[in-house]
Write a protein that holds these residues in place. Structure first.
Motif, PDB file in Angstrom:
ATOM      1  N   ASP A 113       0.824  -1.205   0.000  1.00  0.00           N
ATOM      2  CA  ASP A 113       0.000   0.000   0.000  1.00  0.00           C
ATOM      3  C   ASP A 113       0.859   1.255   0.000  1.00  0.00           C
ATOM      4  O   ASP A 113       0.636   2.191  -0.763  1.00  0.00           O
ATOM      5  N   GLY A 114       1.858   1.297   0.882  1.00  0.00           N
ATOM      6  CA  GLY A 114       2.800   2.406   0.915  1.00  0.00           C
ATOM      7  C   GLY A 114       2.248   3.715   1.438  1.00  0.00           C
ATOM      8  O   GLY A 114       2.932   4.741   1.394  1.00  0.00           O
ATOM      9  N   ASN A 115       1.026   3.725   1.958  1.00  0.00           N
ATOM     10  CA  ASN A 115       0.427   4.975   2.426  1.00  0.00           C
ATOM     11  C   ASN A 115      -0.306   4.759   3.742  1.00  0.00           C
ATOM     12  O   ASN A 115      -1.422   5.239   3.939  1.00  0.00           O
ATOM     13  N   ILE A 116       0.320   4.013   4.649  1.00  0.00           N
ATOM     14  CA  ILE A 116      -0.238   3.747   5.975  1.00  0.00           C
ATOM     15  C   ILE A 116       0.721   4.291   7.020  1.00  0.00           C
ATOM     16  O   ILE A 116       1.912   3.979   7.000  1.00  0.00           O
ATOM     17  N   ASP A 117       0.202   5.121   7.910  1.00  0.00           N
ATOM     18  CA  ASP A 117       1.039   5.766   8.922  1.00  0.00           C
ATOM     19  C   ASP A 117       0.986   5.058  10.269  1.00  0.00           C
ATOM     20  O   ASP A 117       1.935   5.131  11.043  1.00  0.00           O
ATOM     21  N   GLU A 118      -0.145   4.414  10.541  1.00  0.00           N
ATOM     22  CA  GLU A 118      -0.335   3.866  11.882  1.00  0.00           C
ATOM     23  C   GLU A 118      -1.206   2.618  11.816  1.00  0.00           C
ATOM     24  O   GLU A 118      -2.041   2.466  10.925  1.00  0.00           O
ATOM     25  N   ILE A 119      -0.980   1.714  12.772  1.00  0.00           N
ATOM     26  CA  ILE A 119      -1.781   0.516  12.940  1.00  0.00           C
ATOM     27  C   ILE A 119      -2.518   0.626  14.272  1.00  0.00           C
ATOM     28  O   ILE A 119      -1.911   0.985  15.291  1.00  0.00           O
ATOM     29  N   VAL A 120      -3.815   0.315  14.279  1.00  0.00           N
ATOM     30  CA  VAL A 120      -4.551   0.241  15.536  1.00  0.00           C
ATOM     31  C   VAL A 120      -5.252  -1.113  15.594  1.00  0.00           C
ATOM     32  O   VAL A 120      -6.004  -1.468  14.679  1.00  0.00           O
ATOM     33  N   ILE A 121      -4.977  -1.868  16.627  1.00  0.00           N
ATOM     34  CA  ILE A 121      -5.608  -3.170  16.816  1.00  0.00           C
ATOM     35  C   ILE A 121      -6.796  -3.007  17.766  1.00  0.00           C
ATOM     36  O   ILE A 121      -6.652  -2.482  18.865  1.00  0.00           O
ATOM     37  N   ASN A 122      -7.957  -3.424  17.312  1.00  0.00           N
ATOM     38  CA  ASN A 122      -9.217  -3.305  18.061  1.00  0.00           C
ATOM     39  C   ASN A 122      -9.543  -1.862  18.446  1.00  0.00           C
ATOM     40  O   ASN A 122      -9.712  -1.533  19.628  1.00  0.00           O
ATOM     41  N   PRO A 123      -9.639  -0.971  17.443  1.00  0.00           N
ATOM     42  CA  PRO A 123     -10.021   0.418  17.762  1.00  0.00           C
ATOM     43  C   PRO A 123     -11.417   0.476  18.371  1.00  0.00           C
ATOM     44  O   PRO A 123     -12.252  -0.408  18.165  1.00  0.00           O
ATOM     45  N   ASN A 124     -11.647   1.540  19.120  1.00  0.00           N
ATOM     46  CA  ASN A 124     -12.938   1.794  19.773  1.00  0.00           C
ATOM     47  C   ASN A 124     -13.286   0.755  20.835  1.00  0.00           C
ATOM     48  O   ASN A 124     -14.458   0.578  21.181  1.00  0.00           O
ATOM     49  N   THR A 125     -12.278   0.040  21.316  1.00  0.00           N
ATOM     50  CA  THR A 125     -12.482  -0.844  22.461  1.00  0.00           C
ATOM     51  C   THR A 125     -11.637  -0.318  23.622  1.00  0.00           C
ATOM     52  O   THR A 125     -10.816   0.583  23.453  1.00  0.00           O
ATOM     53  N   ASP A 126     -11.824  -0.883  24.805  1.00  0.00           N
ATOM     54  CA  ASP A 126     -11.054  -0.430  25.964  1.00  0.00           C
ATOM     55  C   ASP A 126      -9.732  -1.179  26.096  1.00  0.00           C
ATOM     56  O   ASP A 126      -9.048  -1.065  27.118  1.00  0.00           O
ATOM     57  N   TYR A 127      -9.364  -1.945  25.061  1.00  0.00           N
ATOM     58  CA  TYR A 127      -8.069  -2.634  25.108  1.00  0.00           C
ATOM     59  C   TYR A 127      -7.378  -2.569  23.748  1.00  0.00           C
ATOM     60  O   TYR A 127      -6.748  -3.508  23.299  1.00  0.00           O
ATOM     61  N   SER A 128      -7.495  -1.404  23.097  1.00  0.00           N
ATOM     62  CA  SER A 128      -6.862  -1.232  21.795  1.00  0.00           C
ATOM     63  C   SER A 128      -5.370  -0.959  21.953  1.00  0.00           C
ATOM     64  O   SER A 128      -4.906  -0.517  23.007  1.00  0.00           O
ATOM     65  N   ILE A 129      -4.632  -1.235  20.884  1.00  0.00           N
ATOM     66  CA  ILE A 129      -3.199  -0.951  20.834  1.00  0.00           C
ATOM     67  C   ILE A 129      -2.928  -0.172  19.563  1.00  0.00           C
ATOM     68  O   ILE A 129      -3.362  -0.569  18.476  1.00  0.00           O
ATOM     69  N   GLY A 130      -2.205   0.944  19.674  1.00  0.00           N
ATOM     70  CA  GLY A 130      -1.830   1.734  18.510  1.00  0.00           C
ATOM     71  C   GLY A 130      -0.322   1.770  18.349  1.00  0.00           C
ATOM     72  O   GLY A 130       0.414   1.960  19.318  1.00  0.00           O
ATOM     73  N   LEU A 131       0.145   1.548  17.124  1.00  0.00           N
ATOM     74  CA  LEU A 131       1.577   1.588  16.817  1.00  0.00           C
ATOM     75  C   LEU A 131       1.774   2.322  15.498  1.00  0.00           C
ATOM     76  O   LEU A 131       0.990   2.134  14.559  1.00  0.00           O
ATOM     77  N   ASN A 132       2.819   3.190  15.418  1.00  0.00           N
ATOM     78  CA  ASN A 132       3.116   3.702  14.096  1.00  0.00           C
ATOM     79  C   ASN A 132       3.624   2.555  13.234  1.00  0.00           C
ATOM     80  O   ASN A 132       4.046   1.517  13.741  1.00  0.00           O
ATOM     81  N   VAL A 133       3.537   2.728  11.939  1.00  0.00           N
ATOM     82  CA  VAL A 133       3.769   1.602  11.046  1.00  0.00           C
ATOM     83  C   VAL A 133       5.191   1.064  11.175  1.00  0.00           C
ATOM     84  O   VAL A 133       5.435  -0.141  11.069  1.00  0.00           O
ATOM     85  N   GLN A 134       6.172   1.954  11.457  1.00  0.00           N
ATOM     86  CA  GLN A 134       7.542   1.475  11.616  1.00  0.00           C
ATOM     87  C   GLN A 134       7.670   0.598  12.853  1.00  0.00           C
ATOM     88  O   GLN A 134       8.318  -0.448  12.816  1.00  0.00           O
ATOM     89  N   ALA A 135       7.040   1.034  13.944  1.00  0.00           N
ATOM     90  CA  ALA A 135       7.110   0.236  15.170  1.00  0.00           C
ATOM     91  C   ALA A 135       6.443  -1.123  14.965  1.00  0.00           C
ATOM     92  O   ALA A 135       6.932  -2.147  15.438  1.00  0.00           O
ATOM     93  N   PHE A 136       5.321  -1.123  14.250  1.00  0.00           N
ATOM     94  CA  PHE A 136       4.620  -2.383  13.980  1.00  0.00           C
ATOM     95  C   PHE A 136       5.522  -3.344  13.209  1.00  0.00           C
ATOM     96  O   PHE A 136       5.656  -4.517  13.556  1.00  0.00           O
ATOM     97  N   LEU A 137       6.174  -2.840  12.171  1.00  0.00           N
ATOM     98  CA  LEU A 137       7.044  -3.693  11.363  1.00  0.00           C
ATOM     99  C   LEU A 137       8.281  -4.122  12.144  1.00  0.00           C
ATOM    100  O   LEU A 137       8.654  -5.289  12.169  1.00  0.00           O
ATOM    101  N   LEU A 138       8.912  -3.178  12.817  1.00  0.00           N
ATOM    102  CA  LEU A 138      10.172  -3.475  13.504  1.00  0.00           C
ATOM    103  C   LEU A 138       9.971  -4.388  14.702  1.00  0.00           C
ATOM    104  O   LEU A 138      10.748  -5.314  14.929  1.00  0.00           O
ATOM    105  N   ASN A 139       8.935  -4.136  15.472  1.00  0.00           N
ATOM    106  CA  ASN A 139       8.732  -4.903  16.694  1.00  0.00           C
ATOM    107  C   ASN A 139       8.134  -6.276  16.448  1.00  0.00           C
ATOM    108  O   ASN A 139       8.353  -7.197  17.232  1.00  0.00           O
ATOM    109  N   CYS A 140       7.368  -6.394  15.358  1.00  0.00           N
ATOM    110  CA  CYS A 140       6.606  -7.626  15.169  1.00  0.00           C
ATOM    111  C   CYS A 140       6.962  -8.393  13.912  1.00  0.00           C
ATOM    112  O   CYS A 140       6.663  -9.580  13.827  1.00  0.00           O
ATOM    113  N   LEU A 141       7.583  -7.731  12.961  1.00  0.00           N
ATOM    114  CA  LEU A 141       7.684  -8.337  11.636  1.00  0.00           C
ATOM    115  C   LEU A 141       9.096  -8.259  11.084  1.00  0.00           C
ATOM    116  O   LEU A 141       9.298  -7.937   9.929  1.00  0.00           O
TER     117      LEU A 141
END
Length: 262
Positions: A113-141
């Motif tokens: 895609d090349g045009n994603i700045d941030e990842i949010v897992i389970n948005p609008n819940t009380d246990y969501s996690i937000g990561l910028n795209v670099q952190a998501f890739l570096l920490n998990c992938l």
């Protein structure tokens, strides 16, 4: 793809950041790295499959290749990709179509895609996690980063010590460093991205000023980063500890007090 089972991941996501131990954080990223998550999509071709004797949650084999576009949402001027651990979580965004993917395949979608700045897992819940795209890739992938650059290997091969004391900048939508700190000490076992100038993600609410002493190992990525207003241009080698030295409303000042370089 096998049926979704993210029970352990959700259990870890429910832990309050202030109560999360180093082991909890490590377990969280391990679970995330190996998870299957739901991606919201708009179908550009309608899926066709045999629904006879199909049970809830059962994987299906499509009769023809499926075409789709991933759905992004805008938040504070950023393009955010929402991801979900289960159907109940995805319902928070309304009646949307979702497809399950292994996280490593989601990384390929992000890179393509090349045009994603941030990842949010389970948005609008009380246990969501937000990561910028670099952190998501570096920490998990880290395996998928071979499509761009192998940050772990580059850090080992090409990191150099800072020649003088330096101030780096890290903006975030949540005060994650402050919330995760224990007794004023924030530690990280993963590569840590920041910026040489205070121009990256200026729309984010919280600013962390990182005072980095001479001799700290780092990797400067100015030749790789295309847009310094959205991506960090410096990565610090892992095993870092920061001590909170000052706090003023939404600005936090941290001193790097330790780096255990192997």
């Amino acid at each position: 793809m096998s049926n979704l089972d993210n029970s352990k991941l959700k259990e870890l996501m429910h832990i309050d950041p202030g109560d999360m131990t180093d082991k909890d954080r490590g377990d969280l990223f391990d679970e995330l790295k190996n998870a299957n998550l739901l991606v919201p999509v708009n179908f550009t071709s309608q899926p066709s499959f045999n629904a006879d004797n199909l049970e809830d949650g059962q994987a299906v084999t499509l009769d023809a290749p499926l075409s789709f576009e991933i759905i992004k949402i805008e938040r504070n001027g950023l393009n955010v990709l929402p991801l979900f651990t289960d159907i109940d979580a995805s319902s928070q965004l309304g009646n949307i179509n979702v497809i399950g993917f292994p996280v490593r395949d989601i990384a390929d979608l992000i890179i393509e895609d090349g045009n994603i700045d941030e990842i949010v897992i389970n948005p609008n819940t009380d246990y969501s996690i937000g990561l910028n795209v670099q952190a998501f890739l570096l920490n998990c992938l880290d395996d998928n980063l071979k499509n761009l650059f192998d940050i772990e290997e580059d850090l080992k091969k090409y990191s150099i010590p800072l020649e003088h004391d330096t101030v780096l900048f890290l903006r975030s939508e949540t005060p994650f460093m402050f919330e995760e700190a224990e007794d004023g000490i924030f530690s990280t076992d993963v590569p840590f991205g920041a910026s040489m100038d205070d121009v990256c993600n200026v729309n984010f609410k919280y600013l962390n000023k990182l005072y980095i002493p001479k001799g700290t190992m780092f990797l400067y990525l100015s030749n790789i980063v295309e847009d310094v207003t959205k991506e960090p241009d410096v990565f610090l080698a892992p095993k870092l500890k920061f001590q909170l030295i000052n706090q003023d409303e939404n600005t936090f000042e941290w001193l790097c007090i330790e780096q255990d370089v192997e």
